[in-house]
Design a protein around this motif. Structure first.
Motif, PDB file in Angstrom:
ATOM      1  N   ILE B  71      -2.452 -56.821 -67.174  1.00 47.49           N
ATOM      2  CA  ILE B  71      -3.441 -57.154 -66.142  1.00 47.49           C
ATOM      3  C   ILE B  71      -3.566 -58.668 -66.006  1.00 47.49           C
ATOM      4  CG2 ILE B  71      -5.893 -57.033 -65.562  1.00 47.49           C
ATOM      5  CD1 ILE B  71      -5.878 -54.287 -67.005  1.00 47.49           C
ATOM      6  N   ALA B  72      -3.616 -59.349 -67.161  1.00 47.23           N
ATOM      7  CA  ALA B  72      -3.726 -60.803 -67.121  1.00 47.23           C
ATOM      8  C   ALA B  72      -2.509 -61.405 -66.426  1.00 47.23           C
ATOM      9  CB  ALA B  72      -3.860 -61.357 -68.534  1.00 47.23           C
ATOM     10  N   PHE B  73      -1.346 -60.850 -66.710  1.00 49.23           N
ATOM     11  CA  PHE B  73      -0.114 -61.333 -66.089  1.00 49.23           C
ATOM     12  C   PHE B  73      -0.138 -61.140 -64.578  1.00 49.23           C
ATOM     13  CE2 PHE B  73       3.813 -62.988 -67.518  1.00 49.23           C
ATOM     14  CZ  PHE B  73       3.711 -63.054 -68.902  1.00 49.23           C
ATOM     15  N   ALA B  74      -0.426 -59.903 -64.180  1.00 48.03           N
ATOM     16  CA  ALA B  74      -0.414 -59.580 -62.745  1.00 48.03           C
ATOM     17  C   ALA B  74      -1.431 -60.440 -62.020  1.00 48.03           C
ATOM     18  CB  ALA B  74      -0.714 -58.104 -62.533  1.00 48.03           C
ATOM     19  N   GLY B  75      -2.620 -60.566 -62.630  1.00 50.26           N
ATOM     20  CA  GLY B  75      -3.694 -61.281 -61.956  1.00 50.26           C
ATOM     21  C   GLY B  75      -3.433 -62.765 -61.882  1.00 50.26           C
ATOM     22  N   MET B  76      -3.042 -63.352 -63.015  1.00 46.99           N
ATOM     23  CA  MET B  76      -2.943 -64.804 -63.041  1.00 46.99           C
ATOM     24  C   MET B  76      -1.561 -65.307 -62.672  1.00 46.99           C
ATOM     25  SD  MET B  76      -5.226 -65.375 -66.407  1.00 46.99           S
ATOM     26  CE  MET B  76      -4.261 -66.781 -66.936  1.00 46.99           C
ATOM     27  N   LEU B  77      -0.579 -64.944 -63.485  1.00 45.56           N
ATOM     28  CA  LEU B  77       0.717 -65.593 -63.310  1.00 45.56           C
ATOM     29  C   LEU B  77       1.459 -65.112 -62.077  1.00 45.56           C
ATOM     30  CD1 LEU B  77       1.904 -65.894 -66.979  1.00 45.56           C
ATOM     31  CD2 LEU B  77       0.671 -67.495 -65.539  1.00 45.56           C
ATOM     32  N   ILE B  78       1.497 -63.798 -61.882  1.00 47.91           N
ATOM     33  CA  ILE B  78       2.286 -63.288 -60.754  1.00 47.91           C
ATOM     34  C   ILE B  78       1.671 -63.742 -59.430  1.00 47.91           C
ATOM     35  CG2 ILE B  78       3.190 -61.216 -59.630  1.00 47.91           C
ATOM     36  CD1 ILE B  78       3.366 -59.936 -62.369  1.00 47.91           C
ATOM     37  N   LEU B  79       0.344 -63.641 -59.324  1.00 46.57           N
ATOM     38  CA  LEU B  79      -0.298 -64.088 -58.086  1.00 46.57           C
ATOM     39  C   LEU B  79      -0.070 -65.585 -57.875  1.00 46.57           C
ATOM     40  CD1 LEU B  79      -2.021 -63.604 -55.613  1.00 46.57           C
ATOM     41  CD2 LEU B  79      -4.041 -64.051 -56.986  1.00 46.57           C
ATOM     42  N   ALA B  80      -0.213 -66.360 -58.966  1.00 48.26           N
ATOM     43  CA  ALA B  80      -0.015 -67.807 -58.842  1.00 48.26           C
ATOM     44  C   ALA B  80       1.393 -68.106 -58.338  1.00 48.26           C
ATOM     45  CB  ALA B  80      -0.253 -68.489 -60.184  1.00 48.26           C
ATOM     46  N   GLN B  81       2.357 -67.413 -58.917  1.00 52.19           N
ATOM     47  CA  GLN B  81       3.748 -67.639 -58.531  1.00 52.19           C
ATOM     48  C   GLN B  81       3.988 -67.274 -57.060  1.00 52.19           C
ATOM     49  OE1 GLN B  81       6.325 -66.310 -61.557  1.00 52.19           O
ATOM     50  NE2 GLN B  81       7.728 -67.922 -60.940  1.00 52.19           N
ATOM     51  N   GLY B 108      -4.014 -58.706 -48.767  1.00 53.45           N
ATOM     52  CA  GLY B 108      -2.698 -58.126 -49.014  1.00 53.45           C
ATOM     53  C   GLY B 108      -2.226 -58.380 -50.440  1.00 53.45           C
ATOM     54  N   LYS B 109      -2.408 -59.622 -50.899  1.00 54.57           N
ATOM     55  CA  LYS B 109      -1.971 -59.978 -52.254  1.00 54.57           C
ATOM     56  C   LYS B 109      -2.785 -59.223 -53.308  1.00 54.57           C
ATOM     57  CE  LYS B 109       1.413 -62.818 -51.850  1.00 54.57           C
ATOM     58  NZ  LYS B 109       2.402 -61.935 -51.237  1.00 54.57           N
ATOM     59  N   ILE B 110      -4.095 -59.085 -53.058  1.00 59.35           N
ATOM     60  CA  ILE B 110      -4.945 -58.381 -54.020  1.00 59.35           C
ATOM     61  C   ILE B 110      -4.499 -56.930 -54.120  1.00 59.35           C
ATOM     62  CG2 ILE B 110      -7.301 -57.540 -54.424  1.00 59.35           C
ATOM     63  CD1 ILE B 110      -8.253 -60.224 -53.138  1.00 59.35           C
ATOM     64  N   VAL B 111      -4.242 -56.300 -52.959  1.00 58.87           N
ATOM     65  CA  VAL B 111      -3.789 -54.909 -52.954  1.00 58.87           C
ATOM     66  C   VAL B 111      -2.459 -54.788 -53.699  1.00 58.87           C
ATOM     67  CG1 VAL B 111      -2.937 -53.036 -51.491  1.00 58.87           C
ATOM     68  CG2 VAL B 111      -4.973 -54.312 -50.813  1.00 58.87           C
ATOM     69  N   LEU B 112      -1.508 -55.654 -53.321  1.00 58.85           N
ATOM     70  CA  LEU B 112      -0.176 -55.583 -53.919  1.00 58.85           C
ATOM     71  C   LEU B 112      -0.246 -55.698 -55.438  1.00 58.85           C
ATOM     72  CD1 LEU B 112       2.963 -55.720 -53.696  1.00 58.85           C
ATOM     73  CD2 LEU B 112       2.715 -58.201 -53.528  1.00 58.85           C
ATOM     74  N   ASN B 113      -0.934 -56.742 -55.925  1.00 61.76           N
ATOM     75  CA  ASN B 113      -0.917 -56.983 -57.368  1.00 61.76           C
ATOM     76  C   ASN B 113      -1.757 -55.975 -58.137  1.00 61.76           C
ATOM     77  OD1 ASN B 113       0.856 -59.304 -57.673  1.00 61.76           O
ATOM     78  ND2 ASN B 113      -0.627 -60.298 -56.331  1.00 61.76           N
ATOM     79  N   SER B 114      -2.839 -55.501 -57.524  1.00 63.29           N
ATOM     80  CA  SER B 114      -3.643 -54.489 -58.201  1.00 63.29           C
ATOM     81  C   SER B 114      -2.838 -53.200 -58.350  1.00 63.29           C
ATOM     82  CB  SER B 114      -4.925 -54.191 -57.413  1.00 63.29           C
ATOM     83  OG  SER B 114      -5.653 -55.373 -57.235  1.00 63.29           O
ATOM     84  N   VAL B 115      -2.191 -52.782 -57.263  1.00 63.22           N
ATOM     85  CA  VAL B 115      -1.425 -51.537 -57.327  1.00 63.22           C
ATOM     86  C   VAL B 115      -0.264 -51.672 -58.305  1.00 63.22           C
ATOM     87  CG1 VAL B 115       0.021 -49.935 -56.023  1.00 63.22           C
ATOM     88  CG2 VAL B 115      -2.075 -50.805 -55.015  1.00 63.22           C
ATOM     89  N   LEU B 116       0.418 -52.832 -58.268  1.00 64.04           N
ATOM     90  CA  LEU B 116       1.529 -53.034 -59.199  1.00 64.04           C
ATOM     91  C   LEU B 116       1.030 -53.021 -60.648  1.00 64.04           C
ATOM     92  CD1 LEU B 116       3.848 -55.680 -57.508  1.00 64.04           C
ATOM     93  CD2 LEU B 116       4.242 -53.227 -57.816  1.00 64.04           C
ATOM     94  N   ALA B 117      -0.145 -53.613 -60.895  1.00 63.63           N
ATOM     95  CA  ALA B 117      -0.690 -53.621 -62.257  1.00 63.63           C
ATOM     96  C   ALA B 117      -0.966 -52.199 -62.714  1.00 63.63           C
ATOM     97  CB  ALA B 117      -1.960 -54.465 -62.309  1.00 63.63           C
ATOM     98  N   VAL B 118      -1.594 -51.402 -61.852  1.00 63.96           N
ATOM     99  CA  VAL B 118      -1.919 -50.016 -62.221  1.00 63.96           C
ATOM    100  C   VAL B 118      -0.639 -49.205 -62.393  1.00 63.96           C
ATOM    101  CG1 VAL B 118      -3.039 -47.895 -61.433  1.00 63.96           C
ATOM    102  CG2 VAL B 118      -4.152 -50.100 -61.079  1.00 63.96           C
ATOM    103  N   ALA B 119       0.327 -49.411 -61.496  1.00 69.63           N
ATOM    104  CA  ALA B 119       1.586 -48.673 -61.592  1.00 69.63           C
ATOM    105  C   ALA B 119       2.303 -49.016 -62.882  1.00 69.63           C
ATOM    106  CB  ALA B 119       2.473 -48.988 -60.391  1.00 69.63           C
ATOM    107  N   GLY B 120       2.289 -50.297 -63.238  1.00 69.38           N
ATOM    108  CA  GLY B 120       2.930 -50.731 -64.474  1.00 69.38           C
ATOM    109  C   GLY B 120       2.281 -50.075 -65.675  1.00 69.38           C
ATOM    110  N   LEU B 121       0.950 -50.031 -65.629  1.00 62.11           N
ATOM    111  CA  LEU B 121       0.183 -49.429 -66.718  1.00 62.11           C
ATOM    112  C   LEU B 121       0.515 -47.938 -66.863  1.00 62.11           C
ATOM    113  CD1 LEU B 121      -3.523 -50.415 -67.002  1.00 62.11           C
ATOM    114  CD2 LEU B 121      -2.928 -48.025 -67.204  1.00 62.11           C
ATOM    115  N   LEU B 122       0.553 -47.233 -65.751  1.00 62.67           N
ATOM    116  CA  LEU B 122       0.847 -45.793 -65.810  1.00 62.67           C
ATOM    117  C   LEU B 122       2.277 -45.544 -66.259  1.00 62.67           C
ATOM    118  CD1 LEU B 122      -1.000 -44.474 -62.624  1.00 62.67           C
ATOM    119  CD2 LEU B 122      -1.657 -44.201 -65.029  1.00 62.67           C
TER     120      LEU B 122
END
Lengths: 324, 283
Positions: B71-81, B108-122
């Motif tokens: 979650i920290a990765f998706a939220g901070m680093l991936i979004l920043a990048q 759009g970015k919030i949706v993308l990264n949130s869904v990717l974070a949840v998908a990664g987790l599952l």
């Protein structure tokens, strides 16, 4: 949608036809201690196509970016569609179209998806007179990308990518369109089609268009009026014809008599040709009259400006413009 | 419909389209799957080791911790990048040239990264269940905890990512954030309990969200007896909410200011200049 729902669109009133779409007075821009624009003045009417020419570093980009609302000016009065671009809101933004040189964005998007998506932001700003956005299928057809609708943007060729940039620029049916060197990388056929499109936008939709280019031939074909910017000032303002006539007063006349070729330069080309026929009658052949081109005019004006002589020809052109 | 509502909708659609673009690109899928593969391998090979002082599998303890890290990765680093790249290629300027485009872009970015974070987790959870035991996946309470830690974690980290992405202009400087984050992950008890580390390390770790995200996720999926291994011998939910909430507040206050400042400075000539620089780098 009802009129009430369109409230957002009426915040910035549509300017009456008589109001200039662009009104720039005494525009100045200074970066640190360097003045880039020293008092630029010009206006543009609805449906007018204006070409902004000038050597690199003349201040073209700066001027355009100020008008687009992307850069804050140092001084001067600027009205774009009746609004100060420094204070333009989203409803004002919806009436502008911007085509810049260096878009490389949305590479992974499908062409059709991108146009539909970007178009959707304009829907709330539709008016009775202007349906927004431009329907995707229509727009693709207009710019000649129908076959590429399902392609990824980064798979387009250079010319196709440029046409997509133009499509994105006009998807909101702008009342004012900025085109920054629009045909770089176009083949001659694509360029011709693009010029047709610009004429259509200006004539049918009364879109005002401000285009920058280094291609003088293009400026001549596209623009109703040409502005030459040099050293942060407008040094000439007029139609291609007016500029060429005022700068280089002489036309070149070529003809042949009995197989012998002649060349002569004259201020009054018509009078000279009349004389020619009076003298030689039917013996005159291969007659050609060539006015000074826009390129000649441009070179003369810019050279004069650079050598500090802007007071003569350039001012003459400006004064002539006022007398009109 | 008013323009803002329309832009929010466009933003949601934008997230879905970006998601689809990501899923249909082999390169993107691999970028997304690669960390999962590495994490799975780590858990697989440490499944037989035990958490010190217990007989619980170290690999099974790593799974929820790595959820927190993800979650920290998706939220901070991936979004920043993404922000840095989108600024360089003109996507952000395009958003700025579109009415309400920035709002749509961010949603759009919030949706993308949130869904990717949840998908990664599952995805991690499904694979890990093939070889890990002892996780409380049959407890509804566990899922409730997982859900609030997830949401709070995204709210705490996404604005930070936006701030980082706005402050860094050159993609090369991403390393300035990447390396310290990697170090922080090492200190934050993701792969080994932080309670065995020296006190100053524990103190540093507890300032940042990564530790708390890991702790929160462990509290959801691990048996209660494992709390004994944590600092203070407790899952410390109150402190988790307080620290993540504080980061969320700071981020939500800062992000709009920093984003607006960054967006205001975007223009055609800046994008062109950046492009030229990028070309020089490529030479």
């Amino acid at each position: 949608m009802t009129a009430v729902e369109l409230a957002g669109a009426t915040e910035t009133p549509h300017p009456p036809d008589t109001d200039p779409v662009l009104d720039v007075r005494g525009l100045r821009m200074r970066y640190g201690a360097v003045d880039v624009l020293h008092g630029v003045d010009f206006t543009a009417r609805r449906g007018e196509v204006l070409a902004l020419l000038g050597p690199n570093g003349a201040g073209k980009s700066t001027t355009i970016e100020i008008l687009e609302g992307f850069r804050l000016r140092s001084a001067g009065e600027v009205r774009v569609l009746g609004t100060d671009p420094a204070r333009g809101d989203e409803a004002w933004r919806a009436r502008l179209g911007v085509v810049l040189q260096s878009w490389r964005d949305h590479g992974r998007w499908l062409v059709g998806d991108l146009l539909t998506h970007l178009g959707s932001y304009y829907a709330p700003y539709a008016t009775a007179a202007i349906r927004r956005p431009w329907p995707t299928a229509d727009l693709l057809d207009t710019v000649g990308l129908t076959g590429q609708a399902g392609r990824r943007v980064n798979q387009l060729s250079g010319g196709q990518r440029r046409r997509l940039d133009v499509a994105v620029g006009i998807v909101g049916r702008p009342e004012l369109l900025f085109l920054d060197e629009p045909t770089v990388g176009f083949d001659p056929a694509a360029r011709r089609e693009f010029h047709d499109l610009v004429h259509r936008l200006a004539d049918l939709d009364e879109t005002t268009i401000l285009v920058t280019t280094h291609d003088l031939d293009e400026a001549e074909k596209l623009a109703d009026r040409i502005l030459i910017l040099a050293g942060g000032r407008v040094i000439a303002d007029g139609s291609a014809d007016e500029l060429s006539r005022r700068v280089a007063g002489k036309a070149e006349i070529r003809w042949s008599v009995d197989g012998e070729r002649f060349v002569h330069a004259a201020t009054d080309a018509t009078g000279f040709v009349r004389e020619l026929f009076a003298q030689h009658g039917d013996a005159v052949a291969d007659l050609e009259v060539r006015r000074a081109s826009l390129e000649d005019a441009y070179m003369t004006l810019v050279r004069e400006h650079e050598s500090g002589g802007r007071t003569d020809t350039a001012l003459r052109v400006l004064r002539g413009e006022e007398e009109r | 419909m008013n323009a803002t509502t329309m832009a929010v909708r466009a933003g949601l659609r934008r997230g879905v389209i970006e998601l689809r673009n990501t899923l249909s690109s082999g390169q993107d899928l691999w970028n997304f799957a690669f960390p999962t593969v590495i994490l799975m391998a780590t858990m697989f090979f440490t499944r037989g080791l035990t958490v010190p002082g217990t007989d619980f599998s170290l690999g099974a303890r790593t799974l929820p911790s790595s959820f927190g890290m993800g979650i920290a990765f998706a939220g901070m680093l991936i979004l920043a990048q993404q922000l840095i790249i989108d600024r360089e290629d003109g996507t952000l300027l395009r958003a700025k040239a579109t009415p309400n485009g920035m709002l749509g872009y961010l949603i759009g970015k919030i949706v993308l990264n949130s869904v990717l974070a949840v998908a990664g987790l599952l995805a991690q959870l499904l694979i890990a269940l093939l070889f890990l035991d002892g996780l409380r996946i049959d407890s509804p309470a566990a899922w409730v905890t997982l859900a609030w830690v997830l949401v709070l974690g995204l709210v705490a980290t996404l604005p930070l990512g936006a701030v980082i992405g706005s402050l860094i202009e050159n993609p090369r400087n991403m390393g300035l954030v990447m390396l310290p984050t990697m170090g922080l992950i090492g200190l934050s008890g993701i792969f080994y309990p932080v309670s065995v580390f020296p006190g100053w390390v524990q103190a540093v770790a507890q300032v940042f969200p990564i530790y708390w995200l890991g702790l929160g996720m462990r509290s959801a999926l691990l048996p209660d007896s494992l709390a004994a291994v944590e600092i203070g011998g407790s899952w410390r939910h109150l402190e988790t909410v307080a620290v993540l909430g504080a980061w969320a507040a700071v981020g939500l206050l800062l992000a709009p200011v920093v984003l607006r400042r960054m967006a205001r400075r975007e223009s055609g000539s800046r994008v062109a200049a950046r492009r030229e620089k990028a070309m020089q780098r490529a030479m």
